[in-house]
Design a protein around this motif. Structure first.
Motif, PDB file in Angstrom:
ATOM      1  N   ILE A 102      51.943  41.066 -70.416  1.00  0.00           N
ATOM      2  CA  ILE A 102      50.624  41.522 -69.971  1.00  0.00           C
ATOM      3  C   ILE A 102      50.498  43.034 -70.116  1.00  0.00           C
ATOM      4  N   LEU A 103      51.544  43.763 -69.768  1.00  0.00           N
ATOM      5  CA  LEU A 103      51.505  45.226 -69.929  1.00  0.00           C
ATOM      6  C   LEU A 103      51.307  45.606 -71.394  1.00  0.00           C
ATOM      7  N   LYS A 104      51.945  44.883 -72.295  1.00  0.00           N
ATOM      8  CA  LYS A 104      51.761  45.158 -73.719  1.00  0.00           C
ATOM      9  C   LYS A 104      50.335  44.827 -74.164  1.00  0.00           C
ATOM     10  N   GLU A 105      49.774  43.729 -73.617  1.00  0.00           N
ATOM     11  CA  GLU A 105      48.398  43.362 -73.955  1.00  0.00           C
ATOM     12  C   GLU A 105      47.412  44.397 -73.417  1.00  0.00           C
ATOM     13  N   LEU A 106      47.707  44.942 -72.239  1.00  0.00           N
ATOM     14  CA  LEU A 106      46.858  46.000 -71.681  1.00  0.00           C
ATOM     15  C   LEU A 106      46.917  47.257 -72.551  1.00  0.00           C
ATOM     16  N   ASP A 147      52.112  47.723 -59.454  1.00  0.00           N
ATOM     17  CA  ASP A 147      50.688  47.508 -59.170  1.00  0.00           C
ATOM     18  C   ASP A 147      50.292  46.063 -59.479  1.00  0.00           C
ATOM     19  N   LEU A 148      50.775  45.551 -60.594  1.00  0.00           N
ATOM     20  CA  LEU A 148      50.456  44.174 -60.973  1.00  0.00           C
ATOM     21  C   LEU A 148      51.031  43.185 -59.955  1.00  0.00           C
ATOM     22  N   ILE A 188      51.092  39.101 -59.743  1.00  0.00           N
ATOM     23  CA  ILE A 188      51.767  38.721 -60.979  1.00  0.00           C
ATOM     24  C   ILE A 188      53.267  38.934 -60.784  1.00  0.00           C
ATOM     25  N   PRO A 189      54.061  37.889 -60.935  1.00  0.00           N
ATOM     26  CA  PRO A 189      55.502  38.012 -60.684  1.00  0.00           C
ATOM     27  C   PRO A 189      56.189  38.930 -61.706  1.00  0.00           C
ATOM     28  N   LYS A 190      57.310  39.497 -61.258  1.00  0.00           N
ATOM     29  CA  LYS A 190      58.066  40.424 -62.121  1.00  0.00           C
ATOM     30  C   LYS A 190      58.981  39.623 -63.044  1.00  0.00           C
ATOM     31  N   ASN A 191      58.400  39.134 -64.106  1.00  0.00           N
ATOM     32  CA  ASN A 191      59.166  38.371 -65.090  1.00  0.00           C
ATOM     33  C   ASN A 191      58.661  38.726 -66.490  1.00  0.00           C
TER      34      ASN A 191
END
Length: 446
Positions: A415-419, A399-400, A406-409
């Motif tokens: 960012i997922l952890k921040e979310l 989705d990101l 947002i690139p897959k890196n």
């Protein structure tokens, strides 16, 4: 006594008798039957040689033929059968250099380890043979080596631990000369493989009262050889809240825990880091800061040395590392969510079990009502639609990538952890449009 043997075993016996051979049930099965316990397996002994056994039965596995042992597959069961034998010298504290087939049952029974394991039942007439008075020792609740204890322990050093294990499992005492023999030969346990030591240690740990067997290991000197880290906990004083030293606290906590291997290992070793972390603070009070982190590493080294499976090592390491959690009754829902996220929802029940056992280990009469309130609070939070891991978020990496460019890196992972941090603070934030908006802000501000 009336022996209840299954028809399959009796039918196997009839084949031996039909061919002119004797066959006896021996060892642990007989001991357990005398004690009123169900046999776990059936070991048999016979005057037939392995080759003669293989001629009598179609399905035979030569599992230990060099020592006179084969396994018969008969019906839906399998039976380990060993020919009557005497044994030559032991040079490795584990196996005889040679064996010799004999025709005398009593001589075969005299080569065994303990009297309680040296009884036999004839499968023909169900008569009990007990040349070493094993029945009397069972009635007296004694573990006694056959003959000279030192000789028995010189032959096979694993018997040192087996004596303590049987005492622990059965609640028996070890006869005085046998106990002295164990102490005299305790250092020979290092000649045994770690796998065999691990198996005996696990059986002691899973007995009804593991502290009894574990303390026998200490008193006889075996513990110092196989688990010096636990042995060194003996006499380590704790602060005023503890009734026991570190060693006894760990043992009594173990007694109070569920009979599950990973839990008992974690409970036994949960405070093992206190030896290396103990200090006196400015007020002269004993402290053990970070003992859980030090202990987790020590436990990992112990379990690796004893060759436990990786899943056991990782589980125990994780439980010890997180056992010093705050469980006060005034924690917020947010704090509970972060706790669940940190330790893993799949580990919650085991971690709570460790904490309950730890509380009992302070004093066997200890009761802490706060832990029950904490459990209720956790259950309340768990029932809500909360996210505890990145996988619980209502958004994915795809989705990101697709909707937020947002690139897959590694940035996506951050960012997922921040979310997840946002949602742990406020579960109402866990919907895709909001998470996409937040993700864009996080990424493009970098």
């Amino acid at each position: 006594m009336i022996w209840k043997l299954n028809d399959n075993l009796l039918n196997l016996g009839k084949i031996f008798h039909k061919n002119g051979y004797s066959i006896y049930l021996v060892g642990g099965a007989v001991r357990n039957m005398v004690l009123g316990l169900d046999p776990k397996d059936y070991d048999l002994t016979t005057d037939a040689t392995p080759e003669e056994v293989m001629r009598m039965f179609k399905r035979v596995i030569p599992t230990g033929i060099q020592h006179g042992t084969v396994t018969i597959l008969f019906g839906c069961d399998q039976y380990e059968v060993t020919t009557f034998r005497s044994e030559g010298k032991y040079t490795d504290n584990r196996r005889p250099e040679s064996i010799k087939y004999i025709s005398d049952l009593n001589e075969d029974l005299r080569r065994r380890d303990f009297t309680i394991n040296s009884m036999a039942i004839d499968l023909k007439d169900l008569k009990l043979y007990d040349p070493n008075s094993g029945l009397l020792d069972i009635k007296s609740k004694l573990i006694r080596a056959i003959g000279n204890p030192v000789d028995r322990f010189e032959e096979d050093s694993l018997r040192l631990m087996r004596a303590c294990r049987f005492a622990s499992q059965l609640g028996f005492s070890i006869e005085s000369a046998t106990l002295v023999g164990i102490s005299n030969k305790a250092s020979n346990i290092v000649n045994i493989s770690y796998e065999r030591i691990r198996d005996e240690f696990s059986k002691i740990l899973l007995s009804q009262k593991p502290s009894y067997g574990l303390d026998l290991l200490r008193k006889t000197g075996i513990l110092k050889e196989i688990l010096p880290e636990l042995f060194n906990c003996y006499g380590i004083k704790q602060n005023e809240y503890h009734r026991w030293d570190v060693y006894h606290h760990c043992l009594y906590s173990c007694d109070a825990s569920k009979n599950i291997l990973e839990i008992r290992l974690a409970v036994l070793f949960h405070d093992i880091g206190k030896v290396d972390s103990q200090k006196l603070n400015s007020k002269g009070r004993i402290t053990f800061y970070n003992h859980e982190l030090i202990g987790a590493d020590i436990a990992k080294n112990i379990l690796t040395r004893l060759k436990y499976p990786n899943h056991v090592i990782n589980k125990v390491n994780h439980l010890i590392k997180h056992h010093m959690f705050n469980y006060s009754s005034d924690l917020s829902d947010q704090a509970i969510r972060r706790f669940i996220s940190r330790v893993g929802i799949q580990n919650i029940d085991d971690l709570l079990e460790l904490k309950r056992a730890d509380i009992k280990g302070f004093d066997t009469d200890s009761i802490d009502n706060n832990i029950n309130k904490f459990v209720n609070h956790i259950n309340k939070v768990k029932t809500k639609d909360a996210a505890f891991t990145v996988g619980d978020l209502n958004i994915t990496g795809n989705d990101l990538y697709e909707f937020a460019n947002i690139p897959k890196n590694k940035d996506m992972g951050k960012i997922l952890k921040e979310l997840l941090d946002v949602v742990l603070d406020d579960p109402s934030q866990n919907y895709i449009d909001n998470l996409l908006k937040l993700a864009k802000e996080m990424y493009f501000k970098k």
